[in-house]
Design a protein around this motif. Sequence first.
Motif, mmCIF file in Angstrom:
data_model
loop_
_atom_site.group_PDB
_atom_site.id
_atom_site.type_symbol
_atom_site.label_atom_id
_atom_site.label_comp_id
_atom_site.label_asym_id
_atom_site.label_seq_id
_atom_site.Cartn_x
_atom_site.Cartn_y
_atom_site.Cartn_z
ATOM 1 N N PRO A 130 -11.326 -7.654 -25.986
ATOM 2 C CA PRO A 130 -12.602 -8.090 -25.398
ATOM 3 C C PRO A 130 -12.787 -9.596 -25.557
ATOM 4 O O PRO A 130 -12.449 -10.153 -26.614
ATOM 5 N N PRO A 131 -13.313 -10.258 -24.551
ATOM 6 C CA PRO A 131 -13.437 -11.730 -24.591
ATOM 7 C C PRO A 131 -14.614 -12.191 -25.439
ATOM 8 O O PRO A 131 -15.562 -12.806 -24.950
ATOM 9 N N PHE A 132 -14.531 -11.912 -26.743
ATOM 10 C CA PHE A 132 -15.634 -12.234 -27.642
ATOM 11 C C PHE A 132 -15.786 -13.738 -27.875
ATOM 12 O O PHE A 132 -16.885 -14.265 -27.948
ATOM 13 N N GLY A 133 -14.671 -14.439 -28.058
ATOM 14 C CA GLY A 133 -14.725 -15.829 -28.485
ATOM 15 C C GLY A 133 -14.711 -16.829 -27.343
ATOM 16 O O GLY A 133 -14.767 -16.483 -26.161
ATOM 17 N N GLY A 163 -8.337 -11.540 -26.468
ATOM 18 C CA GLY A 163 -8.795 -11.639 -25.089
ATOM 19 C C GLY A 163 -9.751 -12.792 -24.880
ATOM 20 O O GLY A 163 -10.503 -13.163 -25.787
ATOM 21 N N GLY A 164 -9.719 -13.345 -23.691
ATOM 22 C CA GLY A 164 -10.626 -14.448 -23.376
ATOM 23 C C GLY A 164 -10.666 -14.722 -21.892
ATOM 24 O O GLY A 164 -9.752 -14.356 -21.149
ATOM 25 N N MET A 165 -11.746 -15.350 -21.458
ATOM 26 C CA MET A 165 -11.910 -15.717 -20.058
ATOM 27 C C MET A 165 -11.409 -17.140 -19.817
ATOM 28 O O MET A 165 -11.800 -18.064 -20.538
ATOM 29 N N ARG A 166 -10.563 -17.288 -18.834
ATOM 30 C CA ARG A 166 -10.185 -18.626 -18.382
ATOM 31 C C ARG A 166 -11.176 -19.036 -17.297
ATOM 32 O O ARG A 166 -11.420 -18.277 -16.360
ATOM 33 N N GLY A 171 -17.335 -23.752 -15.203
ATOM 34 C CA GLY A 171 -17.651 -22.713 -16.168
ATOM 35 C C GLY A 171 -17.635 -21.302 -15.613
ATOM 36 O O GLY A 171 -18.033 -20.359 -16.296
ATOM 37 N N LYS A 172 -17.140 -21.146 -14.379
ATOM 38 C CA LYS A 172 -17.079 -19.822 -13.764
ATOM 39 C C LYS A 172 -15.779 -19.128 -14.173
ATOM 40 O O LYS A 172 -14.696 -19.700 -14.049
ATOM 41 N N PRO A 173 -15.851 -17.872 -14.645
ATOM 42 C CA PRO A 173 -14.625 -17.147 -15.016
ATOM 43 C C PRO A 173 -13.714 -16.952 -13.802
ATOM 44 O O PRO A 173 -14.174 -16.519 -12.740
ATOM 45 N N VAL A 174 -12.450 -17.276 -13.965
ATOM 46 C CA VAL A 174 -11.493 -17.125 -12.873
ATOM 47 C C VAL A 174 -10.338 -16.192 -13.250
ATOM 48 O O VAL A 174 -9.554 -15.801 -12.380
ATOM 49 N N ASP A 175 -10.232 -15.843 -14.509
ATOM 50 C CA ASP A 175 -9.172 -14.935 -14.927
ATOM 51 C C ASP A 175 -9.489 -14.417 -16.324
ATOM 52 O O ASP A 175 -10.113 -15.105 -17.133
ATOM 53 N N ARG A 176 -9.064 -13.167 -16.568
ATOM 54 C CA ARG A 176 -9.199 -12.587 -17.901
ATOM 55 C C ARG A 176 -7.817 -12.547 -18.518
ATOM 56 O O ARG A 176 -6.890 -11.959 -17.949
ATOM 57 N N CYS A 177 -7.657 -13.160 -19.676
ATOM 58 C CA CYS A 177 -6.328 -13.406 -20.227
ATOM 59 C C CYS A 177 -6.174 -12.896 -21.652
ATOM 60 O O CYS A 177 -7.146 -12.551 -22.334
ATOM 61 N N SER A 178 -4.930 -12.870 -22.088
ATOM 62 C CA SER A 178 -4.563 -12.521 -23.452
ATOM 63 C C SER A 178 -3.866 -13.712 -24.077
ATOM 64 O O SER A 178 -2.944 -14.288 -23.473
ATOM 65 N N PHE A 179 -4.299 -14.095 -25.278
ATOM 66 C CA PHE A 179 -3.775 -15.279 -25.957
ATOM 67 C C PHE A 179 -3.147 -14.836 -27.284
ATOM 68 O O PHE A 179 -3.786 -14.157 -28.084
ATOM 69 N N LEU A 180 -1.926 -15.227 -27.526
ATOM 70 C CA LEU A 180 -1.190 -14.833 -28.721
ATOM 71 C C LEU A 180 -1.390 -15.863 -29.830
ATOM 72 O O LEU A 180 -1.002 -17.024 -29.698
ATOM 73 N N VAL A 181 -1.993 -15.411 -30.934
ATOM 74 C CA VAL A 181 -2.376 -16.303 -32.026
ATOM 75 C C VAL A 181 -1.647 -15.892 -33.305
ATOM 76 O O VAL A 181 -1.557 -14.708 -33.642
#
Length: 407
Positions: A130-133, A163-166, A171-181
């Motif tokens: 989920p794009p919490f951050g 998860g996070g919104m690009r 400031g408009k969301p254009v993609d929902r992504c996964s980031f490896l940390v």
Amino acid sequence: MNTAVKANTQVTQSAPTEAELVERARALIPMLKEKAADVEKARMVPAETIEAFVNSGFFKILQPAQFGGWQMSPSVFYKVLMELGRGCPNSAWNMMILGIHQWEFGGLDPQAGQDVWGKDDSVLVASSYPPFGKVEEVEGGYLLNGRWRTSSGCDHGSWAFLGGMRKDKDGKPVDRCSFLVSRENYEILDDWHTFGLAGTGSKSLIVTDAFVPYHRMHSLIDYQHSDRPANFLFPFNQVFFAAVSAVIVGMAQGGIDEYIEQMKVRQNTTGDGAAALSPYVKDRLGNAVVRVRTARARLLQMIQDSHEYVDRGELVPNHERVHHMLDIARVGRECEEAVLLLFKATSARGIFLENPMQRILRDVIAASNHITQNADDTAGMLGGYLLGQEIPPMVFGLDPVSIEDQA
């Protein structure tokens, strides 16, 4: 990972058959059942159980071959989860979460896999999609900050997909992504206090200024063709969502197993014979079984239908995907209904904490509340699609989808 685990993984490098993997999972059920109550009390799965999964080769099922895995069909993974769930829902849930990410690397830049498995191909990866951050694009990649909740099994992971919104410049969301940390870039906050799935250790991850280079990011929804192997051509949400459903099928089957075991020996308190002679005890069992068997069959048929496309090097079309999403989401409701049917027949005995039925019921209810099991909205999406309405963007792709697109 300790030396013993590494040594054993060397022994299991050659790929076993699907039947062998399922049998390995089935053989672990007694151990998992024995530990299930303690797992719930500890609010996390013990390292020994994760080691047993490692030694059985379960984490290699979906792992790309170039990183020491067997890159098998997701259906193999699902069948293993269906067995493990019968023993301990919490442990099986950890196996599902920590084992599904290996598949995710099949669609990532190979450098991401090298970063994680370059020195040790047994490293595990946790997640919180989920794009919490907050995600901010910077030179060379992205900067992440915030609190990502419900990261199941995070104590056993050395990395995490977040998860996070690009967003665009406005400031408009254009993609929902996964980031490896990397584990160095987040802290674990022990805030997992729940009435069900309490043993999954699904704590929060606190991230402060974590830099993620471009090669460790991918879209969760932009489903595009590529030259990756067939088993990595499935849509992300199909593979991940169905894994959740597979665990729930296993949990419900565990409830059936427990009910049969108890009712075979139970005597009525009125002294008029065995409880198993009651038509209601038998009727509830039959109706629970058919619900779970139907959910299991539909789930496996769904992935088999998708194989007909990906095995030809094709993407799964949206017209199939929208049906598949409801196939997946209905599993939670049907399995919840099945276990509740059985639980009601246990009467007062079922409410004692020493009775595994109450724990199984709570775990199934909690699992069925997962977003992947949202059968209401998913049914509405399918119905609207068939009536000519659009599926909104950020679901099956960056753009809206309509039934006319299939013409």
